[in-house]
Design a protein around this motif. Structure first.
Motif, mmCIF file in Angstrom:
data_model
loop_
_atom_site.group_PDB
_atom_site.id
_atom_site.type_symbol
_atom_site.label_atom_id
_atom_site.label_comp_id
_atom_site.label_asym_id
_atom_site.label_seq_id
_atom_site.Cartn_x
_atom_site.Cartn_y
_atom_site.Cartn_z
ATOM 1 N N GLY A 246 0.813 -1.210 0.000
ATOM 2 C CA GLY A 246 0.000 0.000 0.000
ATOM 3 C C GLY A 246 0.847 1.262 0.000
ATOM 4 O O GLY A 246 0.520 2.243 -0.681
ATOM 5 N N LEU A 247 1.945 1.235 0.758
ATOM 6 C CA LEU A 247 2.855 2.374 0.763
ATOM 7 C C LEU A 247 3.408 2.614 -0.633
ATOM 8 O O LEU A 247 3.464 3.757 -1.115
ATOM 9 N N GLY A 248 3.825 1.531 -1.304
ATOM 10 C CA GLY A 248 4.347 1.681 -2.654
ATOM 11 C C GLY A 248 3.334 2.290 -3.595
ATOM 12 O O GLY A 248 3.666 3.170 -4.408
ATOM 13 N N GLY A 249 2.080 1.842 -3.495
ATOM 14 C CA GLY A 249 1.043 2.419 -4.337
ATOM 15 C C GLY A 249 0.882 3.906 -4.097
ATOM 16 O O GLY A 249 0.686 4.681 -5.050
ATOM 17 N N GLY A 250 0.994 4.323 -2.844
ATOM 18 C CA GLY A 250 0.901 5.741 -2.534
ATOM 19 C C GLY A 250 2.073 6.537 -3.067
ATOM 20 O O GLY A 250 1.911 7.654 -3.582
ATOM 21 N N LEU A 251 3.272 5.974 -2.967
ATOM 22 C CA LEU A 251 4.448 6.675 -3.485
ATOM 23 C C LEU A 251 4.346 6.897 -4.990
ATOM 24 O O LEU A 251 4.776 7.943 -5.508
ATOM 25 N N ALA A 252 3.789 5.930 -5.699
ATOM 26 C CA ALA A 252 3.677 6.045 -7.153
ATOM 27 C C ALA A 252 2.742 7.168 -7.569
ATOM 28 O O ALA A 252 2.787 7.611 -8.730
ATOM 29 N N GLU A 253 1.910 7.648 -6.637
ATOM 30 C CA GLU A 253 0.951 8.699 -6.957
ATOM 31 C C GLU A 253 1.433 10.092 -6.561
ATOM 32 O O GLU A 253 0.692 11.068 -6.693
ATOM 33 N N LEU A 254 2.673 10.187 -6.094
ATOM 34 C CA LEU A 254 3.167 11.484 -5.614
ATOM 35 C C LEU A 254 3.458 12.475 -6.730
ATOM 36 O O LEU A 254 3.538 13.678 -6.485
ATOM 37 N N ALA A 255 3.645 11.991 -7.944
ATOM 38 C CA ALA A 255 3.953 12.882 -9.072
ATOM 39 C C ALA A 255 3.554 12.173 -10.358
ATOM 40 O O ALA A 255 3.290 10.964 -10.371
ATOM 41 N N ASP A 256 3.521 12.933 -11.451
ATOM 42 C CA ASP A 256 3.194 12.329 -12.739
ATOM 43 C C ASP A 256 4.227 11.283 -13.143
ATOM 44 O O ASP A 256 3.890 10.261 -13.740
ATOM 45 N N ARG A 257 5.491 11.574 -12.843
ATOM 46 C CA ARG A 257 6.579 10.654 -13.195
ATOM 47 C C ARG A 257 7.432 10.435 -11.945
ATOM 48 O O ARG A 257 8.189 11.314 -11.532
ATOM 49 N N VAL A 258 7.284 9.272 -11.344
ATOM 50 C CA VAL A 258 8.002 8.942 -10.107
ATOM 51 C C VAL A 258 9.076 7.896 -10.409
ATOM 52 O O VAL A 258 8.843 6.941 -11.156
ATOM 53 N N GLY A 259 10.252 8.085 -9.842
ATOM 54 C CA GLY A 259 11.317 7.087 -9.893
ATOM 55 C C GLY A 259 11.661 6.652 -8.485
ATOM 56 O O GLY A 259 11.653 7.470 -7.557
ATOM 57 N N LEU A 260 11.943 5.375 -8.304
ATOM 58 C CA LEU A 260 12.330 4.855 -6.993
ATOM 59 C C LEU A 260 13.776 4.382 -7.022
ATOM 60 O O LEU A 260 14.196 3.723 -7.978
ATOM 61 N N LEU A 261 14.523 4.705 -5.976
ATOM 62 C CA LEU A 261 15.822 4.090 -5.708
ATOM 63 C C LEU A 261 15.620 3.220 -4.481
ATOM 64 O O LEU A 261 15.427 3.719 -3.373
ATOM 65 N N VAL A 262 15.619 1.902 -4.695
ATOM 66 C CA VAL A 262 15.241 0.933 -3.674
ATOM 67 C C VAL A 262 16.504 0.275 -3.129
ATOM 68 O O VAL A 262 17.276 -0.331 -3.878
ATOM 69 N N LEU A 263 16.694 0.382 -1.824
ATOM 70 C CA LEU A 263 17.969 0.029 -1.202
ATOM 71 C C LEU A 263 17.810 -1.141 -0.240
ATOM 72 O O LEU A 263 17.066 -1.060 0.742
#
Length: 232
Positions: free
Chosen positions: A125-142
């Protein structure tokens, strides 16, 4: 929506000043991480979000500073945008900030720390929310795989570790969202795989995004599974 992601481990030894004389041993890993971060930046996201493990949950939306003082190195890093107020970045996120710095990334950046014991549904659910923060979202997953691949590994040798890492590497290389979402939290904890929680945030963010994956690195130096992947 999520347009790209980079997946990288976050051992402090990635930072040459911390690794000192051992720095050359991880040069190929360091190069793979930086290549993945540069590819992430080239996708031109409006916002990059760092996601890594932490002792407790936390978010940084107005900038943030991390350091490597705990390793005896007077080295400070900061997120590419925003101020420096607030709590210090979690160690995993400090490594992420260092990677962004080394890759010359200046994109506005937020950061998110997730506890190792966070339940899967909450992470998705957190990931789904992060994807909605901007039109184009990039993740750096550590985060990394098991720490039980040899008798000298931090978690000693566990016969399950190699199989766990093989499947994790396959899922990251194939952008297999379902496989990442299906990683067992209990087994992951027993194998000291600190990537499980961040990877499941990625799985939630990538739902329906139709991204393809590419595995850049899959080795186990020091008995710890390290993987680098690019999703686009």
């Amino acid at each position: 929506m999520l347009v790209a992601a980079a997946v990288a481990p976050c051992p402090p030894l990635l930072v040459p000043e911390v690794a000192s004389g051992a720095a050359p041993e991880l040069e190929s890993l360091r190069a793979a991480c930086l290549a993945a971060v540069r590819e992430l930046s080239a996708s031109e996201p409006d916002l990059i979000v760092l996601v890594g493990g932490g002792p407790e949950g936390g978010v940084w939306t107005e900038g943030g500073v991390g350091s490597f003082h705990r390793y005896g190195v007077p080295r400070v890093v900061r997120l590419p945008s925003g101020g420096v107020d607030g709590p210090e970045l979690a160690p995993s996120l400090a490594v992420g900030a260092w990677l962004l710095e080394q890759a010359g990334v200046t994109t506005p950046t937020h950061a998110c720390a997730v506890p190792a014991d966070a339940p899967t549904e909450r992470l998705l659910g957190l990931g789904g929310g992060l994807a909605e923060l901007a039109d184009r979202v990039g993740l750096l997953v550590l985060g990394g795989g098991s720490a039980c691949r040899s008798v000298k590994a931090p978690g000693y040798l566990d016969d399950r570790a190699e199989g766990y890492d093989t499947e994790a590497a396959r899922a990251l290389g194939a952008a297999d969202v379902a496989a990442l979402a299906g990683l067992d939290p209990v087994v992951s904890a027993e194998l000291q795989a600190d990537g499980r929680a961040p990877w499941q945030v990625l799985a939630g963010a990538a739902q329906g995004a139709g991204l393809n994956g590419r595995l850049r690195y899959d080795e186990a130096p020091y008995g710890v599974g390290y993987f680098v992947a690019s999703w686009s």
